[in-house]
Structures are given as C-alpha cells and as structure tokens.
Design an enzyme around this catalytic site. Structure first.
Site, PDB file in Angstrom:
ATOM      1  N   ARG A 142       0.812  -1.229   0.000  1.00  0.00           N
ATOM      2  CA  ARG A 142       0.000   0.000   0.000  1.00  0.00           C
ATOM      3  C   ARG A 142       0.848   1.282   0.000  1.00  0.00           C
ATOM      4  O   ARG A 142       0.357   2.360  -0.309  1.00  0.00           O
ATOM      5  CB  ARG A 142      -0.888   0.039   1.243  1.00  0.00           C
ATOM      6  CG  ARG A 142      -1.831  -1.151   1.401  1.00  0.00           C
ATOM      7  CD  ARG A 142      -3.078  -0.957   0.581  1.00  0.00           C
ATOM      8  NE  ARG A 142      -4.004  -2.062   0.752  1.00  0.00           N
ATOM      9  CZ  ARG A 142      -4.925  -2.123   1.716  1.00  0.00           C
ATOM     10  NH1 ARG A 142      -5.051  -1.141   2.576  1.00  0.00           N
ATOM     11  NH2 ARG A 142      -5.737  -3.158   1.788  1.00  0.00           N
ATOM     12  N   HIS A 170       0.247  -4.083   6.813  1.00  0.00           N
ATOM     13  CA  HIS A 170       0.911  -2.825   7.163  1.00  0.00           C
ATOM     14  C   HIS A 170       2.089  -3.079   8.105  1.00  0.00           C
ATOM     15  O   HIS A 170       2.092  -4.059   8.862  1.00  0.00           O
ATOM     16  CB  HIS A 170      -0.071  -1.891   7.886  1.00  0.00           C
ATOM     17  CG  HIS A 170      -1.094  -1.253   7.006  1.00  0.00           C
ATOM     18  ND1 HIS A 170      -2.437  -1.256   7.308  1.00  0.00           N
ATOM     19  CD2 HIS A 170      -0.982  -0.573   5.841  1.00  0.00           C
ATOM     20  CE1 HIS A 170      -3.111  -0.607   6.361  1.00  0.00           C
ATOM     21  NE2 HIS A 170      -2.246  -0.184   5.460  1.00  0.00           N
ATOM     22  N   CYS A 195      -5.434   0.775  13.894  1.00  0.00           N
ATOM     23  CA  CYS A 195      -6.213   1.139  12.688  1.00  0.00           C
ATOM     24  C   CYS A 195      -7.483   1.913  13.033  1.00  0.00           C
ATOM     25  O   CYS A 195      -7.992   2.682  12.227  1.00  0.00           O
ATOM     26  CB  CYS A 195      -6.624  -0.108  11.917  1.00  0.00           C
ATOM     27  SG  CYS A 195      -5.349  -1.351  11.755  1.00  0.00           S
TER      28      CYS A 195
END
Ligand code: GLY
Length: 264
Positions: A137, A168, A255
C-alpha cells in the site's frame, strides 16, 4: 514528562458501517459479525476515554467498507496533520471525509498529492524518528513525498520494509513507551528495531502485536494471554479489547483511531 509519540489529548474514530463485512482482507478468515464488531468498537472508544481522550466519533460511511480504519487516512503530529494517499483504490476517497475534521482542529494540514501512495498504518512515530514501512500500500514515491514534507519539522525518517504477506508495518508492531517496541519475531528479525528495547509477541500470538499506547494505557487485543502477561510483567497498564471481527479484515487497535494533540 509529556511525549509526542504517546501522550495525546484527542482521538478520532468512525463507527463501522454495515458494509464493513465486505472490507478488504488478505486471507479469508470468515465474514465479520457486524453486531459483535459494533460492541467491540464501543469498548474501544470507552477505553480511549478512560485514557483521557476527547473522542470525536464520526458517523459510518456505507460507501467505504474499510472506513472504520481511520488511521490510514492521516498522519497526525504535534506540528500538523498530513492527509495520506491510500494505496487501496477503494480507500482513496476516505481521505476527503477525514480532512474537514482535521482542518477544524489543526492550523497546518498538508496532503500527499501523489502519484505515490502511502497509508499511515505503515508509519510508526517514536520519540526519535518516524519509521515508514514500504508495503503493498505504501511505495517509494509516497515515502519520498512524505519525507520531504517532514523536513520542515526536522523529523528523522527511516524507511523500513513491511515483511511480505503482512498488510501494514504496524500490523506487526507498536510503540509501548519512549524506547520500547512490541514486535513480532519475524519483523524484529529484519533489524529495524536495533536501537530500541523490544518485547516480542509470544510465538503463535502474532496478532497481538498491534496495540496502542495512549497516555498511561495500552489498548491490546483480547485473546493473547501470554503476550498480555509479558506486557503486564514489564509494568504496562493493559486494557484488553475484543478484536476478533476487525481481525478478519486485517484491522487492529491502531487502525481504529487517529490519536493526537491538535495545534491551532
Ligand atoms: N481491511 C483493511 C484494509 O485492507 O485496509
């Protein structure tokens, strides 16, 4: 002593929309139970309040299944906020629904314009540097644009690698205090935390790595007792929050919020 990396006054969260059951996922771990996720989300918001946060709770966005994961849309620092440019096409426009709230609270709001992409789930701010993990990403162009922007505030940026197959960088680590990181063994093995004290997640409890330190509390996912015991033994105040449903779509404690002390 107040720190910039875990002492905050504010948080922004967004309630999950019923479309969250279609959220992006790297592997199939079952369909999230929406009602259970709503309950976990409420517990999460209450824990932030318990830690002293003024929580700005935003309404669900049905058009954006992953919008409950507000962290990815912005990097919030004491000097200002920087709007990200998510690498997942379905998440790109989430940023415009966060921007007005940050503009109300911050004098300085900048934005990553592209063409590179970067999500704040790949960014770990510590007291001495900002670690940015290249991932599926977050690419080199996105990291370069952010690095240039951070020069104005004299931040040291260190580019690191998110291990393959991990969504991530912060899926596998979190900041616990000025100098202590909670990390999975596979991430710590890359050497990115050599100048820190590292507490490892217990083998088989890798999903416990994503926690948040907010003032004096560590919000950690429930269900990882051996890792929680390690944190408690090291003197941290841990509040466990259910995360089984968000975990099905690769979401964790960090998150679910933006955490910051705004400056007007
Ligand atoms: N489902 C979280 C994400 O893919 O961004």
């Amino acid at each position: 002593m107040s720190t910039k990396s875990f002492n905050f006054t504010h948080a922004i969260t967004r309630r999950p929309s019923s479309s969250v059951v279609s959220g992006l996922r790297s592997t199939e771990r079952g369909v999230p139970n929406f009602e259970l996720m709503e309950g976990h989300h409420l517990d999460y918001v209450n824990a932030l309040k318990q830690a002293g946060a003024k929580v700005i709770e935003l309404d669900p966005l049905e058009d954006f299944p992953d919008s409950v994961f507000v962290e990815d849309t912005a990097l919030c620092l004491p000097e200002g906020a920087i709007l990200m440019r998510p690498g997942a096409p379905s998440r790109l426009n989430e940023v415009e629904y966060i921007a007005p709230h940050l503009r109300k609270l911050y004098k300085n709001v900048f934005e990553i314009k592209g063409p590179g992409t970067i999500e704040a789930g790949d960014i770990l701010t510590t007291e001495k540097e900002i670690l940015i993990g290249r991932s599926s990403r977050t690419n080199i162009e996105g990291i370069s644009e952010l690095t240039l922007m951070l020069e104005q505030w004299n931040y040291k940026v260190t580019e690191v690698i998110t291990p393959p197959g991990i969504l991530h960088f912060k899926t596998d680590c979190s900041l616990l205090d000025n100098n202590t990181i909670l990390s999975t063994e596979r991430l710590a093995a890359t050497g990115c935390f050599e100048s820190y004290k590292v507490i490892l997640t217990y083998p088989g409890e890798e999903d416990a790595a994503n926690t948040i330190r907010y003032n004096n509390l560590v919000l950690a996912p429930k269900g990882f007792p051996k890792t929680t015991r390690r944190l408690l033994k090291s003197g941290f105040n841990v509040v466990e929050i259910g995360n089984t449903e968000c975990a099905k779509i690769d979401g964790g404690m960090s998150c679910l919020s933006l955490r910051f002390s705004p400056k007007k």
